[in-house]
Design a protein around this motif. Structure first.
Motif, PDB file in Angstrom:
ATOM      1  N   UNK A  84      46.411  41.196  35.386  1.00 11.96           N
ATOM      2  CA  UNK A  84      46.171  39.755  35.475  1.00 11.96           C
ATOM      3  C   UNK A  84      45.714  39.358  36.877  1.00 11.96           C
ATOM      4  N   UNK A  85      46.278  39.988  37.901  1.00 11.85           N
ATOM      5  CA  UNK A  85      45.919  39.636  39.276  1.00 11.85           C
ATOM      6  C   UNK A  85      44.477  40.010  39.591  1.00 11.85           C
ATOM      7  N   UNK A  86      44.046  41.183  39.159  1.00 12.41           N
ATOM      8  CA  UNK A  86      42.679  41.616  39.476  1.00 12.41           C
ATOM      9  C   UNK A  86      41.644  40.929  38.604  1.00 12.41           C
ATOM     10  N   UNK A  87      42.016  40.475  37.429  1.00 18.36           N
ATOM     11  CA  UNK A  87      41.085  39.737  36.591  1.00 18.36           C
ATOM     12  C   UNK A  87      39.825  40.530  36.293  1.00 18.36           C
ATOM     13  N   UNK A  88      38.638  39.993  36.673  1.00 17.74           N
ATOM     14  CA  UNK A  88      37.382  40.690  36.364  1.00 17.74           C
ATOM     15  C   UNK A  88      37.095  41.892  37.255  1.00 17.74           C
ATOM     16  N   UNK A  89      37.911  42.113  38.286  1.00 15.80           N
ATOM     17  CA  UNK A  89      37.673  43.222  39.217  1.00 15.80           C
ATOM     18  C   UNK A  89      38.312  44.496  38.655  1.00 15.80           C
ATOM     19  N   UNK A  90      37.529  45.548  38.397  1.00 12.37           N
ATOM     20  CA  UNK A  90      38.125  46.794  37.892  1.00 12.37           C
ATOM     21  C   UNK A  90      39.062  47.408  38.933  1.00 12.37           C
ATOM     22  N   UNK A  91      40.116  48.034  38.436  1.00  9.95           N
ATOM     23  CA  UNK A  91      41.075  48.669  39.348  1.00  9.95           C
ATOM     24  C   UNK A  91      41.654  49.907  38.679  1.00  9.95           C
ATOM     25  N   UNK A  92      41.813  50.974  39.456  1.00  7.68           N
ATOM     26  CA  UNK A  92      42.476  52.192  38.971  1.00  7.68           C
ATOM     27  C   UNK A  92      43.978  52.025  39.126  1.00  7.68           C
ATOM     28  N   UNK A  93      44.731  52.463  38.117  1.00  8.16           N
ATOM     29  CA  UNK A  93      46.181  52.284  38.120  1.00  8.16           C
ATOM     30  C   UNK A  93      46.840  53.629  37.891  1.00  8.16           C
ATOM     31  N   UNK A  94      47.768  54.005  38.778  1.00  6.20           N
ATOM     32  CA  UNK A  94      48.460  55.286  38.669  1.00  6.20           C
ATOM     33  C   UNK A  94      49.953  55.071  38.869  1.00  6.20           C
ATOM     34  N   UNK A  95      50.757  55.993  38.307  1.00 12.84           N
ATOM     35  CA  UNK A  95      52.208  55.888  38.390  1.00 12.84           C
ATOM     36  C   UNK A  95      52.798  57.246  38.720  1.00 12.84           C
ATOM     37  N   UNK A  96      53.936  57.224  39.398  1.00 16.68           N
ATOM     38  CA  UNK A  96      54.697  58.445  39.681  1.00 16.68           C
ATOM     39  C   UNK A  96      56.171  58.181  39.407  1.00 16.68           C
ATOM     40  N   UNK A  97      56.807  59.121  38.708  1.00 14.64           N
ATOM     41  CA  UNK A  97      58.247  59.065  38.472  1.00 14.64           C
ATOM     42  C   UNK A  97      58.935  60.009  39.449  1.00 14.64           C
ATOM     43  N   UNK A  98      60.058  59.559  40.001  1.00 16.12           N
ATOM     44  CA  UNK A  98      60.766  60.324  41.010  1.00 16.12           C
ATOM     45  C   UNK A  98      62.180  60.627  40.530  1.00 16.12           C
ATOM     46  N   UNK A  99      62.648  61.802  40.891  1.00 13.20           N
ATOM     47  CA  UNK A  99      64.009  62.198  40.522  1.00 13.20           C
ATOM     48  C   UNK A  99      65.028  61.590  41.477  1.00 13.20           C
TER      49      UNK A  99
END
Length: 481
Positions: A84-99
């Motif tokens: 929602x924040x980036x709207x029309x601007x494409x953005x790459x999204x990545x996640x990391x899970x930590x122990x």
């Protein structure tokens, strides 16, 4: 008769010379204003992308200490808010899970607690290089060892080798954790924004008072849960496509990102998330620089148009005075006022349209040449074609020039000659009454305002060009004249 013909030819030659002066003035005004408009329309967006690409911390890093249940609840919210924040601007999204922190064996009496942390990060293989062994796979049955790849620097510091089996314990739950090393890796580019996902330094070692943490030990996503590793934290990384951020999106995007940052860090429904980014500040700074650049171009264009208008006004008055007798003859033969106006408009259009069209082409070429010369050459600016803003600007110049040329024809009538002859007296009376001094005073006040406040105004939560201050230099020029 011969003297009369000679006089007529001289008047015709003088009129042609004046029309050529009109054409030249319109051509110069249209060319330079078209160059400024083309430069603003093509070069400024490229400058925006360059400024943003060089700005630090233009990614958004979101992190939080949470368990598996909170991770499931927060992940969807974080993704939705970022989208929602980036709207029309494409953005790459990545996640990391930590122990959870996993304790390493320590010598008796040691004051520093040694820990390791494992992580499953999106696209880690694209941003790291194996130096030995292989990347880990998903672990087997519950209770089986967890395959992991350790940083090469950590392997050297702890004297580890591929195939080593580490039997450790979760420092928070006390559960037994068995990690089997499958290989070692190093970041392919430690300065890459991707490593914003890393809770530990890219060196593989994080030192805090009383603790030293090694990692991350990279594991497969399936290593969390099912009797293997417990989720202790999560990080998310949003990387916008800088080249797709338009000038019009700078301030709205900064506002939406700031609102998202406030919501994620203050919402009681989320797990105490933290947001780190310098993007709103960078966007606001570039937006301000963009307005300053546009204001400078606007000030220059207004001064140029003032000079062109003054030159055209003098030429139009001279041309009208020379054709005054012709107008009187045509009026005596039955020509109406609007017929004379149409003749003046046709003549003005024939001259100025050609000059304006040629000016648009010459101005676009001039802007391209300027972008490839001097200090602008190193900026790598590229101008191609003729932007729509150039045609709109040239159209405005054309309307101005036609209006100035046609204005004398709009005021004929009985005693027109006397009116024109009386104009110098009118101007002298204005000067005697202090009109020129008032204009000078107005120019001084406008210049003082411009020096103190600049040509930027703040309204409705944003910045824009103050029209009064933008015309201040033009007023000063008129006052000096």
């Amino acid at each position: 008769m011969g003297l009369r013909n000679s006089f007529v030819w001289r008047r015709a030659g003088s009129a042609r010379l004046l029309l050529a002066s009109v054409l030249l003035s319109t051509l110069i005004a249209a060319s330079v204003t078209a160059a400024l408009a083309g430069f603003a329309a093509s070069s400024l967006p490229q400058a925006v992308s360059t400024e943003l690409a060089q700005a630090p911390r233009t990614t958004i890093v979101i992190s939080g200490a949470l368990d598996a249940a909170q991770d499931r609840a927060d992940s969807g919210v974080v993704r939705g808010e970022v989208r929602r924040a980036f709207g029309p601007v494409p953005a790459a999204f990545r996640q990391a899970l930590w122990s959870d922190p996993i304790a390493l064996p320590a010598p008796r009496g040691a004051r520093t607690v040694s820990l390791v942390q494992a992580a499953a990060a999106d696209q880690i293989k694209a941003h790291a290089v194996l130096t030995a062994g292989a990347w880990p796979t998903a672990p087997g049955a519950p209770g089986a060892s967890v395959p992991a790849a350790a940083p090469a620097s950590v392997a050297a510091a702890l004297h580890l080798a591929p195939g080593t089996l580490l039997s450790l314990r979760d420092r928070l739950t006390g559960a037994r954790v068995r990690i089997r090393l499958t290989g070692f890796y190093r970041p392919s580019n430690p300065a890459s924004p991707y490593w914003g996902l890393d809770l530990i330094a890219t060196s593989g070692v994080s030192v805090q008072p009383g603790f030293i943490t090694y990692g991350p030990f990279v594991v497969a996503a399936g290593a969390f849960g099912r009797g293997h590793l417990a989720i202790g934290a999560a990080t998310w990384l949003a990387t916008p496509a800088i080249s797709r951020i338009s000038a019009a999106e700078l301030r709205p995007l900064a506002g939406r990102i700031a609102a998202m940052q406030t919501y994620l860090t203050r919402s009681p429904d989320l797990g105490g998330l933290q947001v780190s980014t310098g993007l709103p500040t960078a966007l606001t700074g570039v937006a301000t620089k963009l307005i300053v650049a546009r204001s400078l171009l606007t000030v220059g264009a207004l001064e140029l148009l003032l000079l062109a208008a003054a030159a055209l006004a003098m030429t139009a008055r001279t041309l009208a005075s020379q054709r005054e007798e012709e107008s009187v003859v045509l009026s005596a033969r039955g020509a109406g006022r609007w017929q004379l106006v149409r003749l003046a408009l046709v003549e003005a259009l024939l001259v100025t349209v050609v000059a304006a069209a040629a000016g648009a082409l010459a101005g676009s070429r001039l802007a391209a040449v300027l972008a490839r010369s001097g200090s602008l050459r190193s900026a790598g600016l590229r101008l191609h074609g003729i932007p729509a803003a150039v045609w709109w600007t040239v159209a405005a110049v054309l309307v101005l020039c036609v209006a100035i040329m046609a204005w004398p024809a709009l005021r004929p009538g009985p005693g027109a000659g006397r009116l024109r002859k009386g104009r110098p007296a009118v101007l002298s009376s204005i000067a005697r009454s202090g009109g020129d001094g008032a204009l000078v005073l107005l120019a001084v006040l406008a210049g003082w305002q411009l020096r103190r406040y600049s040509a930027l105004s703040q309204a409705a939560g944003g910045f824009g060009i103050d029209p009064v201050l933008a015309v201040a230099p033009a007023v000063a020029l008129a006052a000096a004249a």
